[in-house]
Design a protein around this motif. Structure first.
Motif, PDB file in Angstrom:
ATOM      1  N   GLY A   1      14.064   7.471 -31.932  1.00  0.00           N
ATOM      2  CA  GLY A   1      12.618   7.459 -31.799  1.00  0.00           C
ATOM      3  C   GLY A   1      12.017   6.268 -32.524  1.00  0.00           C
ATOM      4  N   MET A   2      10.778   6.409 -32.930  1.00  0.00           N
ATOM      5  CA  MET A   2      10.086   5.317 -33.599  1.00  0.00           C
ATOM      6  C   MET A   2       9.092   5.900 -34.598  1.00  0.00           C
ATOM      7  SD  MET A   2       8.568   2.062 -31.505  1.00  0.00           S
ATOM      8  CE  MET A   2       6.867   1.910 -31.987  1.00  0.00           C
ATOM      9  N   ALA A   3       8.958   5.268 -35.740  1.00  0.00           N
ATOM     10  CA  ALA A   3       8.028   5.726 -36.774  1.00  0.00           C
ATOM     11  C   ALA A   3       6.937   4.684 -36.977  1.00  0.00           C
ATOM     12  CB  ALA A   3       8.768   5.975 -38.079  1.00  0.00           C
ATOM     13  N   ALA A   4       5.769   5.164 -37.361  1.00  0.00           N
ATOM     14  CA  ALA A   4       4.636   4.269 -37.611  1.00  0.00           C
ATOM     15  C   ALA A   4       3.776   4.860 -38.727  1.00  0.00           C
ATOM     16  CB  ALA A   4       3.818   4.063 -36.347  1.00  0.00           C
ATOM     17  N   MET A   5       2.844   4.053 -39.204  1.00  0.00           N
ATOM     18  CA  MET A   5       1.924   4.482 -40.247  1.00  0.00           C
ATOM     19  C   MET A   5       0.497   4.170 -39.787  1.00  0.00           C
ATOM     20  SD  MET A   5       2.202   5.822 -43.403  1.00  0.00           S
ATOM     21  CE  MET A   5       3.635   5.156 -44.256  1.00  0.00           C
ATOM     22  N   VAL A   6      -0.373   5.183 -39.860  1.00  0.00           N
ATOM     23  CA  VAL A   6      -1.758   4.990 -39.456  1.00  0.00           C
ATOM     24  C   VAL A   6      -2.660   5.119 -40.680  1.00  0.00           C
ATOM     25  CG1 VAL A   6      -1.950   7.431 -38.818  1.00  0.00           C
ATOM     26  CG2 VAL A   6      -3.627   5.808 -37.945  1.00  0.00           C
ATOM     27  N   LYS A   7      -3.620   4.220 -40.797  1.00  0.00           N
ATOM     28  CA  LYS A   7      -4.546   4.229 -41.941  1.00  0.00           C
ATOM     29  C   LYS A   7      -5.855   4.877 -41.505  1.00  0.00           C
ATOM     30  CE  LYS A   7      -4.584   0.803 -44.826  1.00  0.00           C
ATOM     31  NZ  LYS A   7      -4.252   1.544 -46.070  1.00  0.00           N
ATOM     32  N   LEU A   8      -6.200   5.991 -42.161  1.00  0.00           N
ATOM     33  CA  LEU A   8      -7.386   6.757 -41.782  1.00  0.00           C
ATOM     34  C   LEU A   8      -8.491   6.586 -42.824  1.00  0.00           C
ATOM     35  CD1 LEU A   8      -5.591  10.051 -40.691  1.00  0.00           C
ATOM     36  CD2 LEU A   8      -6.375   8.173 -39.232  1.00  0.00           C
ATOM     37  N   PRO A   9      -9.721   6.320 -42.383  1.00  0.00           N
ATOM     38  CA  PRO A   9     -10.829   6.143 -43.325  1.00  0.00           C
ATOM     39  C   PRO A   9     -11.334   7.472 -43.886  1.00  0.00           C
ATOM     40  CG  PRO A   9     -11.631   5.950 -41.086  1.00  0.00           C
ATOM     41  CD  PRO A   9     -10.147   6.086 -40.989  1.00  0.00           C
ATOM     42  N   GLN A  10     -11.020   8.569 -43.193  1.00  0.00           N
ATOM     43  CA  GLN A  10     -11.482   9.892 -43.609  1.00  0.00           C
ATOM     44  C   GLN A  10     -10.574  10.941 -42.978  1.00  0.00           C
ATOM     45  OE1 GLN A  10     -15.358   9.330 -41.514  1.00  0.00           O
ATOM     46  NE2 GLN A  10     -14.889  11.283 -40.521  1.00  0.00           N
ATOM     47  N   SER A  11     -10.787  12.193 -43.336  1.00  0.00           N
ATOM     48  CA  SER A  11      -9.982  13.266 -42.745  1.00  0.00           C
ATOM     49  C   SER A  11     -10.246  13.356 -41.241  1.00  0.00           C
ATOM     50  CB  SER A  11     -10.319  14.606 -43.411  1.00  0.00           C
ATOM     51  OG  SER A  11      -9.992  14.563 -44.791  1.00  0.00           O
ATOM     52  N   ILE A  12      -9.163  13.530 -40.484  1.00  0.00           N
ATOM     53  CA  ILE A  12      -9.262  13.631 -39.033  1.00  0.00           C
ATOM     54  C   ILE A  12      -8.682  14.983 -38.616  1.00  0.00           C
ATOM     55  CG2 ILE A  12      -8.604  12.618 -36.827  1.00  0.00           C
ATOM     56  CD1 ILE A  12     -10.474  10.882 -38.490  1.00  0.00           C
ATOM     57  N   ASN A  13      -9.441  15.741 -37.837  1.00  0.00           N
ATOM     58  CA  ASN A  13      -8.987  17.063 -37.419  1.00  0.00           C
ATOM     59  C   ASN A  13      -7.910  17.004 -36.342  1.00  0.00           C
ATOM     60  OD1 ASN A  13     -10.715  18.444 -39.180  1.00  0.00           O
ATOM     61  ND2 ASN A  13     -12.426  18.350 -37.723  1.00  0.00           N
ATOM     62  N   ASN A  14      -8.091  16.159 -35.361  1.00  0.00           N
ATOM     63  CA  ASN A  14      -7.127  16.054 -34.263  1.00  0.00           C
ATOM     64  C   ASN A  14      -6.780  14.589 -34.028  1.00  0.00           C
ATOM     65  OD1 ASN A  14      -9.107  18.567 -33.319  1.00  0.00           O
ATOM     66  ND2 ASN A  14      -6.919  18.977 -33.038  1.00  0.00           N
ATOM     67  N   LEU A  15      -5.725  14.140 -34.675  1.00  0.00           N
ATOM     68  CA  LEU A  15      -5.295  12.750 -34.528  1.00  0.00           C
ATOM     69  C   LEU A  15      -4.417  12.633 -33.281  1.00  0.00           C
ATOM     70  CD1 LEU A  15      -5.247   9.890 -35.757  1.00  0.00           C
ATOM     71  CD2 LEU A  15      -3.168  10.562 -36.984  1.00  0.00           C
ATOM     72  N   MET A  16      -4.876  11.853 -32.347  1.00  0.00           N
ATOM     73  CA  MET A  16      -4.146  11.660 -31.093  1.00  0.00           C
ATOM     74  C   MET A  16      -3.333  10.369 -31.152  1.00  0.00           C
ATOM     75  SD  MET A  16      -4.818  14.272 -29.235  1.00  0.00           S
ATOM     76  CE  MET A  16      -4.044  13.664 -27.732  1.00  0.00           C
ATOM     77  N   VAL A  17      -2.085  10.458 -30.687  1.00  0.00           N
ATOM     78  CA  VAL A  17      -1.186   9.299 -30.668  1.00  0.00           C
ATOM     79  C   VAL A  17      -0.824   8.988 -29.224  1.00  0.00           C
ATOM     80  CG1 VAL A  17       1.048   8.387 -31.368  1.00  0.00           C
ATOM     81  CG2 VAL A  17      -0.274   9.803 -32.954  1.00  0.00           C
ATOM     82  N   ARG A  18      -0.940   7.712 -28.863  1.00  0.00           N
ATOM     83  CA  ARG A  18      -0.568   7.251 -27.532  1.00  0.00           C
ATOM     84  C   ARG A  18       0.508   6.175 -27.670  1.00  0.00           C
ATOM     85  NH1 ARG A  18      -5.687   6.179 -27.952  1.00  0.00           N
ATOM     86  NH2 ARG A  18      -5.489   4.029 -27.222  1.00  0.00           N
ATOM     87  N   VAL A  19       1.512   6.260 -26.813  1.00  0.00           N
ATOM     88  CA  VAL A  19       2.604   5.282 -26.825  1.00  0.00           C
ATOM     89  C   VAL A  19       2.608   4.547 -25.493  1.00  0.00           C
ATOM     90  CG1 VAL A  19       5.078   4.917 -27.096  1.00  0.00           C
ATOM     91  CG2 VAL A  19       3.953   6.770 -28.352  1.00  0.00           C
ATOM     92  N   GLU A  20       2.619   3.203 -25.567  1.00  0.00           N
ATOM     93  CA  GLU A  20       2.640   2.371 -24.368  1.00  0.00           C
ATOM     94  C   GLU A  20       3.916   1.535 -24.348  1.00  0.00           C
ATOM     95  OE1 GLU A  20      -0.825  -0.020 -24.680  1.00  0.00           O
ATOM     96  OE2 GLU A  20      -2.241   1.655 -24.472  1.00  0.00           O
ATOM     97  N   ASN A  21       4.441   1.294 -23.150  1.00  0.00           N
ATOM     98  CA  ASN A  21       5.621   0.433 -23.056  1.00  0.00           C
ATOM     99  C   ASN A  21       5.198  -1.035 -23.080  1.00  0.00           C
ATOM    100  OD1 ASN A  21       4.612  -0.116 -20.499  1.00  0.00           O
ATOM    101  ND2 ASN A  21       6.148   1.122 -19.422  1.00  0.00           N
ATOM    102  N   GLU A  22       6.173  -1.931 -22.929  1.00  0.00           N
ATOM    103  CA  GLU A  22       5.882  -3.364 -23.050  1.00  0.00           C
ATOM    104  C   GLU A  22       4.927  -3.850 -21.982  1.00  0.00           C
ATOM    105  OE1 GLU A  22       8.426  -7.478 -23.969  1.00  0.00           O
ATOM    106  OE2 GLU A  22       9.444  -5.674 -23.250  1.00  0.00           O
ATOM    107  N   ALA A  23       4.897  -3.153 -20.835  1.00  0.00           N
ATOM    108  CA  ALA A  23       3.997  -3.532 -19.741  1.00  0.00           C
ATOM    109  C   ALA A  23       2.597  -2.968 -19.925  1.00  0.00           C
ATOM    110  CB  ALA A  23       4.575  -3.055 -18.407  1.00  0.00           C
ATOM    111  N   GLY A  24       2.374  -2.190 -21.005  1.00  0.00           N
ATOM    112  CA  GLY A  24       1.060  -1.624 -21.256  1.00  0.00           C
ATOM    113  C   GLY A  24       0.832  -0.286 -20.593  1.00  0.00           C
ATOM    114  N   GLN A  25       1.868   0.301 -19.993  1.00  0.00           N
ATOM    115  CA  GLN A  25       1.734   1.599 -19.340  1.00  0.00           C
ATOM    116  C   GLN A  25       1.858   2.731 -20.352  1.00  0.00           C
ATOM    117  OE1 GLN A  25       5.040   1.120 -16.613  1.00  0.00           O
ATOM    118  NE2 GLN A  25       3.665   0.561 -14.931  1.00  0.00           N
ATOM    119  N   LEU A  26       0.996   3.721 -20.240  1.00  0.00           N
ATOM    120  CA  LEU A  26       1.025   4.875 -21.136  1.00  0.00           C
ATOM    121  C   LEU A  26       2.226   5.753 -20.777  1.00  0.00           C
ATOM    122  CD1 LEU A  26      -0.527   6.395 -23.378  1.00  0.00           C
ATOM    123  CD2 LEU A  26      -1.709   7.643 -21.553  1.00  0.00           C
ATOM    124  N   VAL A  27       3.111   5.985 -21.760  1.00  0.00           N
ATOM    125  CA  VAL A  27       4.327   6.756 -21.504  1.00  0.00           C
ATOM    126  C   VAL A  27       4.365   8.078 -22.266  1.00  0.00           C
ATOM    127  CG1 VAL A  27       5.693   4.706 -20.927  1.00  0.00           C
ATOM    128  CG2 VAL A  27       5.574   5.488 -23.306  1.00  0.00           C
TER     129      VAL A  27
END
Length: 235
Positions: A120-146
């Motif tokens: 898989g893949m790991a990442a780090m997101v910087k949040l300015p405040q508490s977020i109730n529902n953090l949504m993550v989207r992954v796109e391939n190299e062509a920019g398509q949502l996968v």
């Protein structure tokens, strides 16, 4: 200087010699270096004294000031050399320390990362405040949502997010470059948040003589400066 101002015809000869010496010691166009040394200054001083007006000679104070200036210039040149040697030594030491990062994961700025095969893949997101529902989207190299998934509530600050490497149907995706994006409701509106990704260090480079230590990261087209690394993973 008084001696030079009153040289007359002999002064013109001295000035011509000075210009000739300057032309001889012009910086090399290929290297940008200048070869004017302390002995050249002393030669000029000797020439000035031999051609000065005997009725208005250069005073002792002027001679001392000129000699002090020559010594200062020579000292600055030696100091620059010492700083260059120190910089080279520090760069080598940094590279030696950075070599311990080979094979380890580092966190670097940017949403683009590399997914290895069967991983898989790991990442780090910087949040300015508490977020109730953090949504993550992954796109391939062509920019398509996968892949899209909800990681739930997250506190302010840095939050690590994990993607298992599968698409929305649970099928493993091939190795390659992917981009991770994170968004959520903040201050009453949907916002995108800065994301950094992890990458594995393949090798260490000394850079191009500019004192930078560079890291070659697996799957990255260009090296990343060591100073840009935000976090080093456990060995």
């Amino acid at each position: 200087m008084a001696g030079i101002d009153n040289l007359g015809q002999s002064g013109l000869s001295y000035i011509d010699q000075l210009k000739s010496l300057q032309d001889k010691n012009k910086p090399d166009e290929t290297t940008g270096k200048q070869d004017l040394k302390q002995e050249d200054f002393l030669s000029l001083l000797t020439k000035q004294l031999s051609q000065q007006d005997p009725f208005k000679p250069v005073s002792n104070d002027q001679m001392i000031a000129q000699m002090a200036s020559f010594a200062t210039v020579d000292g600055i040149g030696k100091m620059n050399t010492q700083f260059e040697n120190l910089n080279a030594s520090m760069t080598s030491n940094q590279a030696l320390q950075a070599s311990t990062l080979v094979g380890r994961d580092v966190l670097v700025p940017g949403a683009a990362g590399v997914k290895q095969a069967n991983d898989g893949m790991a990442a780090m997101v910087k949040l300015p405040q508490s977020i109730n529902n953090l949504m993550v989207r992954v796109e391939n190299e062509a920019g398509q949502l996968v892949r899209t998934f909800d990681v739930g509530s997250k506190p302010p600050g840095d939050s690590r997010i994990e993607w298992d490497g599968n698409d929305d149907n649970g099928n493993p995706l091939p190795a390659g470059k992917y981009k991770v994006r994170a968004s959520g409701m903040a201050d009453g509106e949907n916002q995108e948040f800065p994301v950094s990704t992890y990458a594995n260090v393949n090798s260490v480079l000394l850079g191009k003589g500019d004192g930078n230590v560079l890291l070659n990261l697996a799957g990255f087209d260009s090296p990343v400066r060591l100073a840009e690394v935000l976090e080093v993973g456990k060995a």
